[in-house]
Design a protein around this motif. Structure first.
Motif, PDB file in Angstrom:
ATOM      1  N   ILE A  11      43.101  31.182  44.723  1.00  0.00           N
ATOM      2  CA  ILE A  11      43.034  31.722  43.302  1.00  0.00           C
ATOM      3  C   ILE A  11      43.451  30.703  42.384  1.00  0.00           C
ATOM      4  O   ILE A  11      42.557  30.519  41.427  1.00  0.00           O
ATOM      5  N   GLY A  12      44.454  29.984  42.271  1.00  0.00           N
ATOM      6  CA  GLY A  12      44.665  29.061  41.571  1.00  0.00           C
ATOM      7  C   GLY A  12      43.789  27.891  41.642  1.00  0.00           C
ATOM      8  O   GLY A  12      43.128  27.137  40.713  1.00  0.00           O
ATOM      9  N   GLN A  13      43.349  27.726  43.004  1.00  0.00           N
ATOM     10  CA  GLN A  13      42.177  26.473  43.115  1.00  0.00           C
ATOM     11  C   GLN A  13      40.810  26.771  42.343  1.00  0.00           C
ATOM     12  O   GLN A  13      40.043  26.022  42.004  1.00  0.00           O
ATOM     13  N   THR A  14      40.397  28.161  42.468  1.00  0.00           N
ATOM     14  CA  THR A  14      39.281  28.565  41.843  1.00  0.00           C
ATOM     15  C   THR A  14      39.449  28.257  40.266  1.00  0.00           C
ATOM     16  O   THR A  14      38.449  27.692  39.721  1.00  0.00           O
ATOM     17  N   LEU A  15      40.528  28.401  39.677  1.00  0.00           N
ATOM     18  CA  LEU A  15      40.749  28.454  38.189  1.00  0.00           C
ATOM     19  C   LEU A  15      40.662  26.813  37.937  1.00  0.00           C
ATOM     20  O   LEU A  15      39.866  26.416  37.041  1.00  0.00           O
ATOM     21  N   LEU A  56      50.030  42.427  47.247  1.00  0.00           N
ATOM     22  CA  LEU A  56      49.886  41.607  46.054  1.00  0.00           C
ATOM     23  C   LEU A  56      48.716  40.656  45.931  1.00  0.00           C
ATOM     24  O   LEU A  56      48.349  40.308  44.920  1.00  0.00           O
ATOM     25  N   MET A  57      48.269  40.020  47.259  1.00  0.00           N
ATOM     26  CA  MET A  57      47.089  39.209  46.811  1.00  0.00           C
ATOM     27  C   MET A  57      45.851  39.679  46.343  1.00  0.00           C
ATOM     28  O   MET A  57      45.312  39.248  45.438  1.00  0.00           O
ATOM     29  N   PHE A  58      45.612  41.105  46.660  1.00  0.00           N
ATOM     30  CA  PHE A  58      44.535  41.821  46.139  1.00  0.00           C
ATOM     31  C   PHE A  58      44.973  41.996  44.538  1.00  0.00           C
ATOM     32  O   PHE A  58      43.842  41.782  43.722  1.00  0.00           O
ATOM     33  N   VAL A  59      45.959  42.522  44.065  1.00  0.00           N
ATOM     34  CA  VAL A  59      46.350  42.578  42.698  1.00  0.00           C
ATOM     35  C   VAL A  59      46.229  41.372  41.992  1.00  0.00           C
ATOM     36  O   VAL A  59      45.556  41.316  41.098  1.00  0.00           O
ATOM     37  N   LEU A  60      46.636  40.098  42.523  1.00  0.00           N
ATOM     38  CA  LEU A  60      46.328  38.850  41.692  1.00  0.00           C
ATOM     39  C   LEU A  60      44.790  38.531  41.618  1.00  0.00           C
ATOM     40  O   LEU A  60      44.517  37.985  40.750  1.00  0.00           O
ATOM     41  N   PHE A  61      44.309  38.904  42.656  1.00  0.00           N
ATOM     42  CA  PHE A  61      42.730  38.539  42.661  1.00  0.00           C
ATOM     43  C   PHE A  61      42.044  39.427  41.377  1.00  0.00           C
ATOM     44  O   PHE A  61      41.194  39.010  40.682  1.00  0.00           O
ATOM     45  N   LEU A  62      42.363  40.878  41.310  1.00  0.00           N
ATOM     46  CA  LEU A  62      41.858  41.638  40.323  1.00  0.00           C
ATOM     47  C   LEU A  62      42.244  41.219  39.077  1.00  0.00           C
ATOM     48  O   LEU A  62      41.737  41.133  37.996  1.00  0.00           O
ATOM     49  N   PHE A  80      39.681  40.026  35.902  1.00  0.00           N
ATOM     50  CA  PHE A  80      39.626  40.607  34.790  1.00  0.00           C
ATOM     51  C   PHE A  80      39.760  39.660  33.680  1.00  0.00           C
ATOM     52  O   PHE A  80      39.021  39.581  32.692  1.00  0.00           O
ATOM     53  N   ILE A  81      40.916  38.725  33.808  1.00  0.00           N
ATOM     54  CA  ILE A  81      40.938  37.799  32.831  1.00  0.00           C
ATOM     55  C   ILE A  81      39.797  36.715  32.546  1.00  0.00           C
ATOM     56  O   ILE A  81      39.197  36.622  31.501  1.00  0.00           O
ATOM     57  N   LEU A  82      39.223  36.457  33.833  1.00  0.00           N
ATOM     58  CA  LEU A  82      37.918  35.459  33.562  1.00  0.00           C
ATOM     59  C   LEU A  82      36.814  35.978  32.894  1.00  0.00           C
ATOM     60  O   LEU A  82      36.081  35.634  32.275  1.00  0.00           O
ATOM     61  N   ARG A  83      36.778  37.566  33.387  1.00  0.00           N
ATOM     62  CA  ARG A  83      35.485  38.095  32.939  1.00  0.00           C
ATOM     63  C   ARG A  83      35.758  38.767  31.611  1.00  0.00           C
ATOM     64  O   ARG A  83      34.715  38.925  30.799  1.00  0.00           O
ATOM     65  N   GLU A  84      36.907  39.132  31.222  1.00  0.00           N
ATOM     66  CA  GLU A  84      37.074  40.044  29.984  1.00  0.00           C
ATOM     67  C   GLU A  84      37.628  39.380  28.853  1.00  0.00           C
ATOM     68  O   GLU A  84      37.868  40.037  27.712  1.00  0.00           O
ATOM     69  N   THR A  85      38.336  38.335  28.888  1.00  0.00           N
ATOM     70  CA  THR A  85      39.154  37.661  27.733  1.00  0.00           C
ATOM     71  C   THR A  85      38.473  36.321  27.161  1.00  0.00           C
ATOM     72  O   THR A  85      37.558  35.639  27.991  1.00  0.00           O
ATOM     73  N   GLY A 135      34.294  36.095  44.522  1.00  0.00           N
ATOM     74  CA  GLY A 135      33.807  35.377  45.436  1.00  0.00           C
ATOM     75  C   GLY A 135      34.574  34.576  46.408  1.00  0.00           C
ATOM     76  O   GLY A 135      34.520  34.382  47.494  1.00  0.00           O
ATOM     77  N   THR A 136      35.677  33.945  45.749  1.00  0.00           N
ATOM     78  CA  THR A 136      36.725  33.309  46.426  1.00  0.00           C
ATOM     79  C   THR A 136      37.268  34.253  47.607  1.00  0.00           C
ATOM     80  O   THR A 136      37.596  33.856  48.760  1.00  0.00           O
ATOM     81  N   LEU A 137      37.609  35.385  47.019  1.00  0.00           N
ATOM     82  CA  LEU A 137      38.251  36.355  48.009  1.00  0.00           C
ATOM     83  C   LEU A 137      37.508  36.765  48.976  1.00  0.00           C
ATOM     84  O   LEU A 137      37.590  36.624  50.430  1.00  0.00           O
ATOM     85  N   VAL A 138      36.076  36.723  49.012  1.00  0.00           N
ATOM     86  CA  VAL A 138      35.008  36.992  50.117  1.00  0.00           C
ATOM     87  C   VAL A 138      35.086  35.726  50.980  1.00  0.00           C
ATOM     88  O   VAL A 138      35.057  35.728  52.153  1.00  0.00           O
ATOM     89  N   GLY A 139      35.049  34.315  50.407  1.00  0.00           N
ATOM     90  CA  GLY A 139      35.215  33.153  51.089  1.00  0.00           C
ATOM     91  C   GLY A 139      36.403  33.027  52.081  1.00  0.00           C
ATOM     92  O   GLY A 139      36.082  32.616  53.067  1.00  0.00           O
ATOM     93  N   ALA A 140      37.543  33.680  51.534  1.00  0.00           N
ATOM     94  CA  ALA A 140      38.775  33.382  52.159  1.00  0.00           C
ATOM     95  C   ALA A 140      38.669  34.351  53.390  1.00  0.00           C
ATOM     96  O   ALA A 140      39.109  34.270  54.538  1.00  0.00           O
ATOM     97  N   LEU A 141      38.065  35.623  53.131  1.00  0.00           N
ATOM     98  CA  LEU A 141      37.875  36.721  54.530  1.00  0.00           C
ATOM     99  C   LEU A 141      36.759  36.300  55.200  1.00  0.00           C
ATOM    100  O   LEU A 141      37.014  36.347  56.376  1.00  0.00           O
ATOM    101  N   ILE A 142      35.716  35.589  54.762  1.00  0.00           N
ATOM    102  CA  ILE A 142      34.817  34.849  55.580  1.00  0.00           C
ATOM    103  C   ILE A 142      35.536  34.032  56.720  1.00  0.00           C
ATOM    104  O   ILE A 142      35.428  33.906  57.884  1.00  0.00           O
TER     105      ILE A 142
END
Length: 316
Positions: free
Chosen positions: A52-56, A169-175, A179-184, A268-275
């Protein structure tokens, strides 16, 4: 336009994830069971949080090679403060997060004030964090932790499947990050800086301040990953985090985020981690040696970057 591009960039990873699930389900009856899928999520929750941090950072066209080492240092600080000094777990966790924030502030300051390349800066702070971890821990694993520090390693039941609080907690952090990246406005500024920092500056965005904020916020997220690492393993291990920086970059790239910045999605990062987690788990169920799991992951990364490059060329 940015949001539409992010949705498109996530479709490819989602398709790859679906194909991987179908393939491994056909190879092993154990793969699609609740306990096994829960195990996959547990195995990726630390790297996923780091990612998540790396994505930012990557969205701003930067890179952070220090995140695994900073995470390991925070895990040692948290566990040492709680055991050696007898401080309350909450204070110990805050101390670990503060150490991470200091590293993020250092990275951001060197990049914005001295105009040093993110690759070089974070390579240097990787070594600093690694050394401090081993010096402070005296090469010793910290054990006998209070229960509060391992809370996120505990599980609750959904049907017959055990799920860890750390996974939630991980899923909550992703959400929250999505939201911040998309809506702010701040989220849109991150994308703008990654696309063209000079154009972003001319539109009134305080580029240096924003980059400083991104690197510091990302580092705090690494501290949360350190807490999850402690909860998962039950110890503070000075040797942890040595490959997690590359694993986090792998998750980001496989999730469709461009290494050149300005395009991608934290989902997408969440999907990548799951892959990554599903490929490794599926190959393990098939009896494939771990070294081949690393080989296949490397091939997937090269393919993902190739697709990104081809997409950028078509846009030009």
């Amino acid at each position: 336009m940015i949001m539409r591009g992010n949705i498109v960039s996530t479709l490819g990873p989602l398709l790859a994830l679906l194909i991987a699930i179908i393939f491994f389900a056909s190879q092993s009856d154990r793969f699609l069971t609740g306990p096994n899928l829960s195990l996959v999520v547990q195995q990726v929750m630390v790297v996923g949080t780091l990612a998540i941090g790396q994505t930012l950072v990557i969205l701003t066209a930067g890179i952070d090679l220090s995140n695994g080492a900073v995470m390991a240092l925070s895990s040692i600080v948290i566990t040492k403060f709680a055991t050696a000094y007898g401080l309350p777990p909450l204070v110990s966790v805050l101390a670990g997060l503060l150490v991470c924030a200091a590293f993020g502030l250092l990275n951001g300051t060197l990049i914005t004030r001295l105009r040093l390349p993110p690759f070089i800066v974070t390579l240097g702070t990787l070594n600093i964090a690694f050394a401090l971890t081993h010096i402070y821990s005296r090469e010793e694993t910290v054990s006998s932790l209070p229960d509060a520090l391992t809370f996120f390693g505990n599980t609750f039941k959904i049907g017959q499947t055990s799920v860890t609080y750390g996974s939630v907690l991980m899923f909550v952090l992703f959400l929250i990050t999505w939201f911040i990246l998309r809506e702010t406005a701040g989220g849109r500024h991150v994308y703008a800086i990654g696309n063209n920092p000079e154009a972003a500056r001319l539109t009134g965005i305080r580029v240096s301040s924003m980059l400083l904020f991104v690197y510091t916020t990302a580092a705090i997220i690494y501290g949360i990953a350190g807490l999850l690492l402690v909860a998962r393993t039950g110890v503070g291990d000075p040797n942890a985090g040595q490959t997690e920086n590359l694993d986090s970059i792998t998750a980001v790239v496989l999730g469709g985020t461009s290494l050149f910045g300005g395009r991608g999605s934290v989902m997408g990062t969440l999907v990548g981690a799951l892959i990554v987690g599903i490929v490794r788990n599926g190959l393990q169920l098939m009896g494939v040696q771990s070294i081949y799991q690393v080989l296949i992951t490397g091939i997937l990364v090269i393919l993902a970057v190739t697709v990104d490059q081809l997409a950028r060329r078509r846009q030009k």
